[in-house]
Design a protein around this motif. Structure first.
Motif, PDB file in Angstrom:
ATOM      1  N   VAL B 116       0.840  -1.210   0.000  1.00 38.91           N
ATOM      2  CA  VAL B 116       0.000   0.000   0.000  1.00 38.91           C
ATOM      3  C   VAL B 116       0.870   1.252   0.000  1.00 38.91           C
ATOM      4  O   VAL B 116       0.631   2.207  -0.755  1.00 38.91           O
ATOM      5  N   TYR B 120       0.632   3.351  -3.271  1.00 36.52           N
ATOM      6  CA  TYR B 120      -0.284   4.481  -3.196  1.00 36.52           C
ATOM      7  C   TYR B 120       0.326   5.734  -2.574  1.00 36.52           C
ATOM      8  O   TYR B 120      -0.157   6.829  -2.829  1.00 36.52           O
ATOM      9  N   LEU B 121       1.343   5.588  -1.748  1.00 41.41           N
ATOM     10  CA  LEU B 121       2.009   6.799  -1.249  1.00 41.41           C
ATOM     11  C   LEU B 121       3.127   7.214  -2.198  1.00 41.41           C
ATOM     12  O   LEU B 121       3.208   8.363  -2.618  1.00 41.41           O
ATOM     13  N   LEU B 148      -6.873  -2.752  -0.284  1.00 39.38           N
ATOM     14  CA  LEU B 148      -7.752  -1.603  -0.500  1.00 39.38           C
ATOM     15  C   LEU B 148      -9.155  -1.904   0.024  1.00 39.38           C
ATOM     16  O   LEU B 148      -9.793  -1.046   0.651  1.00 39.38           O
ATOM     17  N   LEU B 151      -9.090  -1.613   3.740  1.00 38.39           N
ATOM     18  CA  LEU B 151      -9.024  -0.212   4.160  1.00 38.39           C
ATOM     19  C   LEU B 151     -10.368   0.486   3.977  1.00 38.39           C
ATOM     20  O   LEU B 151     -10.738   1.352   4.769  1.00 38.39           O
ATOM     21  N   ARG B 152     -11.089   0.099   2.949  1.00 37.54           N
ATOM     22  CA  ARG B 152     -12.425   0.695   2.742  1.00 37.54           C
ATOM     23  C   ARG B 152     -13.319   0.379   3.938  1.00 37.54           C
ATOM     24  O   ARG B 152     -14.122   1.194   4.367  1.00 37.54           O
ATOM     25  N   GLN B 158     -13.896   7.974   5.184  1.00 38.38           N
ATOM     26  CA  GLN B 158     -13.278   8.309   3.921  1.00 38.38           C
ATOM     27  C   GLN B 158     -13.971   7.604   2.764  1.00 38.38           C
ATOM     28  O   GLN B 158     -14.120   8.120   1.685  1.00 38.38           O
ATOM     29  N   SER B 159     -14.443   6.365   3.043  1.00 40.08           N
ATOM     30  CA  SER B 159     -15.116   5.604   1.994  1.00 40.08           C
ATOM     31  C   SER B 159     -16.396   6.289   1.553  1.00 40.08           C
ATOM     32  O   SER B 159     -16.715   6.364   0.381  1.00 40.08           O
ATOM     33  N   SER B 162     -15.925   9.037  -0.826  1.00 40.95           N
ATOM     34  CA  SER B 162     -15.357   8.746  -2.141  1.00 40.95           C
ATOM     35  C   SER B 162     -16.458   8.557  -3.183  1.00 40.95           C
ATOM     36  O   SER B 162     -17.629   8.400  -2.864  1.00 40.95           O
ATOM     37  N   THR B 163     -16.029   8.565  -4.396  1.00 44.23           N
ATOM     38  CA  THR B 163     -16.962   8.350  -5.478  1.00 44.23           C
ATOM     39  C   THR B 163     -16.841   6.924  -5.977  1.00 44.23           C
ATOM     40  O   THR B 163     -16.092   6.129  -5.421  1.00 44.23           O
ATOM     41  N   ARG B 165     -15.582   6.235  -8.777  1.00 46.60           N
ATOM     42  CA  ARG B 165     -14.488   6.182  -9.744  1.00 46.60           C
ATOM     43  C   ARG B 165     -13.331   5.338  -9.191  1.00 46.60           C
ATOM     44  O   ARG B 165     -12.949   5.461  -8.041  1.00 46.60           O
ATOM     45  N   GLU B 166     -12.811   4.447 -10.006  1.00 46.38           N
ATOM     46  CA  GLU B 166     -11.657   3.640  -9.611  1.00 46.38           C
ATOM     47  C   GLU B 166     -10.500   3.973 -10.538  1.00 46.38           C
ATOM     48  O   GLU B 166     -10.564   3.729 -11.744  1.00 46.38           O
ATOM     49  N   ASP B 167      -9.483   4.563  -9.983  1.00 53.16           N
ATOM     50  CA  ASP B 167      -8.323   4.906 -10.803  1.00 53.16           C
ATOM     51  C   ASP B 167      -7.452   3.673 -11.012  1.00 53.16           C
ATOM     52  O   ASP B 167      -7.273   2.876 -10.101  1.00 53.16           O
ATOM     53  N   THR B 168      -6.961   3.548 -12.210  1.00 54.89           N
ATOM     54  CA  THR B 168      -6.072   2.405 -12.468  1.00 54.89           C
ATOM     55  C   THR B 168      -4.746   2.579 -11.750  1.00 54.89           C
ATOM     56  O   THR B 168      -4.106   1.617 -11.353  1.00 54.89           O
ATOM     57  N   HIS B 169      -4.284   3.839 -11.620  1.00 59.32           N
ATOM     58  CA  HIS B 169      -3.076   4.146 -10.845  1.00 59.32           C
ATOM     59  C   HIS B 169      -1.854   3.416 -11.351  1.00 59.32           C
ATOM     60  O   HIS B 169      -0.961   3.052 -10.586  1.00 59.32           O
TER      61      HIS B 169
END
Lengths: 202, 170
Positions: B116, B120-121, B148, B151-152, B158-159, B162-163, B165-169
């Motif tokens: 993570v 993600y950082l 993930l 964490l949700r 925070q969840s 959120s929207t 939308r899922e970013d591929t990142h």
């Protein structure tokens, strides 16, 4: 929560943490230096132990064959045949179990290297003895890369030879061709020092 | 101070903040994070002295997470279950949710926490995360997805914000 949300959340959390202490760098370097010295010492002692095994089969008695040795003609007062064990310089003690190890040794003129010997009397002989080797443990004050180059000159003669200790100061067996007082110019990396050693007739 | 020492000092100064940011999310504590960074730089210094490093930044990142993971393994093997739970005070979430994040990360296995943080950082590509942790890219993707999801669940506030939308990142 999307991946982007998580990234933002992680960044915000990291941003809120107090700044790291810059002294971490100095402490890391100091700790790293200690580890390097410990590893070097471990390798040196390991090799020295291997040499000791090679020399096994013979009894390494410190006082062996001393009484009936014929005195050699020493060309310089610095050359000695008797070495009273002394406490090693602090920088040369790494790897010894005792906090103040006592060994026979010769300190370089500049104080940057020691030749640790393994007998109090006539530790070095020509020709090499059957029951022991001309073992010298070299320890440099400053670690340096490259081998230890030895240019040996027999004082009072035109006899000169060179010897190389791979890997730099460390355990070695240094045999020289003639008995007498030898002047040794020692170079390892950018370091240089000089000392004299007596090789007695065996 | 040798030349190599000076070079290392410069390198460490440029990397200190980044390493610490990752460390604080891995460990969840300021002091533990500093200890982890110091151990990382110490290990790196020993290697730095012996040979040139092809990619010092990647090496520092790899050393950090591997040091963290191995330290957690050691800690795990030295902990013993007790009949009576020790008295602890659970940290309460603060107003900005910081403790929540540390607590949520703490629920992940150390290796998943490392994924993570790297993914993600530090925004490291999956392939590079996989190389850092010596696992397959597919395994990294699966673990990242599961982490993930955990964490949700752990971070409901925070969840909710959120929207879909899922970013591929990647």
């Amino acid at each position: 929560m999307s991946e982007t949300d998580l990234t933002v959340l992680l960044e915000q959390t990291a941003d809120r943490s107090p700044a790291p202490d810059p002294g971490i760098i100095d402490r890391s370097i100091a700790a790293g230096e200690r580890r390097v010295r410990r590893r070097t010492a471990t390798r040196v002692l390991g090799a020295a132990a291997a040499l000791a095994v090679v020399a096994a089969g013979a009894t390494w008695t410190i006082n062996a064959k001393v009484a009936d040795r014929t005195p050699a003609t020493s060309a310089a007062e610095a050359c000695r045949r008797d070495y009273t064990p002394r406490v090693l310089p602090a920088w040369a003690t790494t790897g010894f179990s005792s906090p103040n190890p006592t060994m026979p040794y010769v300190l370089g003129d500049r104080g940057d290297i020691v030749a640790i010997l393994w007998a109090e009397h006539d530790p070095l002989v020509v020709p090499p003895a059957q029951d022991r080797n001309n073992k010298i443990l070299w320890v440099g004050r400053v670690a340096s890369e490259g081998s230890l180059q030895i240019k040996a000159h027999l004082i009072g003669s035109d006899r000169s030879v060179t010897r190389t200790v791979d890997g730099g100061p460390g355990p070695s067996i240094i045999d020289l061709p003639d008995a007498g007082c030898w002047s040794l110019d020692l170079t390892w990396g950018k370091q240089h020092d000089h000392l004299q050693l007596e090789y007695a007739p065996s | 101070m040798t030349a190599g020492n000076g070079e290392f000092r410069s390198f460490a100064a440029t990397r200190l903040d980044a390493l610490y940011r990752s460390a604080v999310l891995l460990t969840g504590q300021h002091q533990s994070a500093e200890d982890l960074v110091q151990e990382t730089l110490t290990r790196m210094y020993v290697v730095w002295r012996s040979r040139p490093l092809e990619d010092p930044v990647a090496y520092s990142r790899r050393t950090l997470v591997n040091t963290f993971i191995s330290s957690r393994r050691r800690r795990s093997s030295s902990e013993y279950p007790q009949e009576v739970l020790p008295e602890v005070v659970a940290p309460a979430p603060d107003v900005d949710g910081r403790v929540d994040v540390h607590r949520a990360l703490g629920e992940l296995r150390p290796i998943d926490r490392a994924i993570v943080v790297l993914r993600y950082l530090e925004d490291i590509p999956v392939d590079e995360v996989a190389a850092t942790l010596r696992m397959s890219p597919g395994n990294v993707r699966v673990r990242a997805t599961r982490a993930l999801a955990t964490l949700r669940t752990s971070l409901p506030l925070q969840s909710a914000a959120s929207t879909t939308r899922e970013d591929t990142h990647e």
